[in-house]
Design an enzyme around this catalytic site. Structure first.
Site, PDB file in Angstrom:
ATOM      1  N   GLU A  25       0.830  -1.200   0.000  1.00 14.01           N
ATOM      2  CA  GLU A  25       0.000   0.000   0.000  1.00 14.01           C
ATOM      3  C   GLU A  25       0.871   1.259   0.000  1.00 14.01           C
ATOM      4  O   GLU A  25       0.702   2.157  -0.820  1.00 14.01           O
ATOM      5  CB  GLU A  25      -0.895  -0.016   1.238  1.00 14.01           C
ATOM      6  CG  GLU A  25      -1.740   1.240   1.394  1.00 14.01           C
ATOM      7  CD  GLU A  25      -2.460   1.300   2.727  1.00 14.01           C
ATOM      8  OE1 GLU A  25      -3.378   2.129   2.855  1.00 14.01           O
ATOM      9  OE2 GLU A  25      -2.093   0.531   3.649  1.00 14.01           O
ATOM     10  N   HIS A  26       1.780   1.341   0.960  1.00 11.24           N
ATOM     11  CA  HIS A  26       2.708   2.471   1.063  1.00 11.24           C
ATOM     12  C   HIS A  26       4.117   1.990   0.768  1.00 11.24           C
ATOM     13  O   HIS A  26       4.542   0.966   1.317  1.00 11.24           O
ATOM     14  CB  HIS A  26       2.703   3.075   2.473  1.00 11.24           C
ATOM     15  CG  HIS A  26       1.357   3.479   2.973  1.00 11.24           C
ATOM     16  ND1 HIS A  26       0.670   2.772   3.936  1.00 11.24           N
ATOM     17  CD2 HIS A  26       0.578   4.527   2.643  1.00 11.24           C
ATOM     18  CE1 HIS A  26      -0.484   3.374   4.180  1.00 11.24           C
ATOM     19  NE2 HIS A  26      -0.565   4.438   3.416  1.00 11.24           N
TER      20      HIS A  26
END
Length: 457
Positions: free
Chosen positions: A329-330
């Site tokens: 996600e990040h």
């Protein structure tokens, strides 16, 4: 280029890492429970909704009045309001730039044939803003404000009342952010029941067309189950973070950036991939030290123990390959040559390039959206942005001469597929506008290429 032959080494691997695919959720299956809630709210309306709200939030749902909003604003300090306003100005500005990049088009694709597309804002949007132990004030900016920039007609937001203390307490900073973001209505309700109410409507809540925003396992599952009745932004699971590092960054920063996301819950994967074994070992030691000090060690420590990873790779090419496989996600790139990864990475939620920035900046204030794909969904989708609140629809208009040309081709192409009714849509126009065209519906041989014919090849 073909994939490199990977030989990464794990210096640390959480207890649950090997037991799941990265595309699998780290949360328990709550599908049956959520299905029951949705079905009851759909059938029972406000009475069922309030039953669940009283069970989980201790009070029935309600739409906040202007006086409630004014009271919430009044409880905020000047610093709180200034900070919210600063964050919203950044998020609004970037969303406006994104919106201006989305252009309607109309082109003459061939003589007499005009094709186009229009970007049309979705009419009614419901935004879920998580509350509870960690009230995610920033989700108000990311959802409500972005929907308003997109031009959506009616945007509502909902958030749960504060836990503990007197039942029904309003989270004043969250409500202030929702109001300042431009919400057309704010509801005090949370959980799967709130998602069901926004999707199907009740006696007092008009159903929406799109539901966005992060949430816990029950909210995520509810969004999954109402998809089709309404649109959703994406299926967001627990927060994930990935650090891609060479030896230009130190262990103190790496530990802070891993634990800063691990604290979201008990099941948030946090991963370091590095070409430096010294950094890998120092980061593991620093994390153990930090976990004796940080106030959120109970959640961050559990996430690290179960889903933390430290991986050593031989070079940047292998680091890229490992990162693409993780599809986090990040992705923070703290590396001398972060531009290499920015230019070559394809599977991720959002990139944070250079040691100067970090995920918390993106989560709260910098301007990009924090609702992002998890569980390797970055392979096929990006995160929430102004474009998610906009539908792109095509249209066409053509001249009579172009209709004759297109119709000739269409008639034959429909015949190849045995679609006689489709074929007649072309033929009826050709009989009117093309001299000598005499193909009849289900009759004749000219351009009649149906597969059911004995001589069809």
């Amino acid at each position: 280029p073909p994939p490199v032959s990977m030989s990464p080494r794990w210096l640390y691997k959480g207890a649950q890492v090997s037991s799941r695919l990265r595309s699998q959720s780290t949360i328990v299956d709550v599908a049956a429970t959520v299905s029951g809630i949705i079905n009851e709210v759909r059938a029972g309306g406000d009475k069922a909704l309030n039953g669940f709200c009283e069970k989980f939030d201790r009070v029935p749902h309600r739409r906040l009045e202007d006086t409630d909003v004014e009271a919430a604003l009044g409880k905020c300090t000047k610093q709180e309001l200034d900070d919210i306003t600063y964050a919203q100005s950044n998020i609004r500005r970037f969303a406006e730039h994104q919106r201006s990049s989305m252009l309607d088009i109309e082109v003459e694709n061939q003589p007499g044939v005009v094709l186009g597309h229009k970007h049309i804002p979705i009419k009614r949007v419901g935004c879920y803003v998580p509350g509870g132990k960690f009230p995610m004030i920033a989700s108000a900016h990311m959802s409500i404000l972005t929907a308003k920039v997109a031009g959506c007609d009616h945007v509502i937001g909902c958030t749960a009342p504060l836990p503990g203390g007197e039942p029904g307490r309003i989270p004043h900073t969250t409500v202030a952010a929702m109001h300042l973001a431009g919400a057309d209505g704010i509801y005090l309700m949370g959980g799967a029941q709130a998602i069901a109410a926004m999707a199907y409507g009740t006696e007092t809540i008009t159903p929406v067309d799109l539901i966005v925003g992060p949430g816990n396992a029950f909210v995520a599952e509810a969004k999954k189950q109402v998809f089709g009745q309404v649109g959703i932004d994406l299926l967001a699971g627990p927060t994930e973070t990935l650090l891609l590092c060479d030896d230009s960054v130190d262990a103190e920063i790496c530990a802070a950036d891993l634990l800063g996301q691990a604290e979201h819950g008990y099941n948030s994967p946090a991963i370091l991939v590095t070409t430096s074994e010294d950094l890998a070992s120092a980061t593991i030691a620093q994390i153990e030290k930090e976990l004796t000090m940080i106030p959120t060690a109970d959640t961050a420590g559990k996430s690290w123990a179960d889903y933390g990873e430290v991986i050593v790779v031989k070079d940047d090419a292998e680091m890229l390959e490992v990162a693409e496989d993780i599809a986090s996600e990040h992705v923070q790139i703290m590396h001398r040559d972060w531009k290499f990864f920015k230019d070559n990475m394809r599977n991720f939620g959002a990139l944070f390039c250079g040691v100067e920035t970090n995920v918390a900046y993106g989560d709260k204030v910098i301007g990009t959206n924090h609702t992002l794909p998890t569980q390797t969904a970055g392979r096929y989708t990006g995160g929430l942005w102004v474009g998610k609140f906009i539908k792109t629809h095509t249209y066409q208009h053509i001249s009579r001469e172009a209709s004759v040309e297109i119709g000739d081709y269409c008639s034959r192409l429909c015949g190849y597929e045995n679609f006689a009714g489709h074929k007649e849509q072309a033929d009826v126009r050709l009989r009117k506008w093309k001299p000598g065209y005499d193909t009849k519906y289900y009759e004749g041989t000219a351009n009649q290429t149906l597969l059911s014919r004995p001589d069809a090849k």
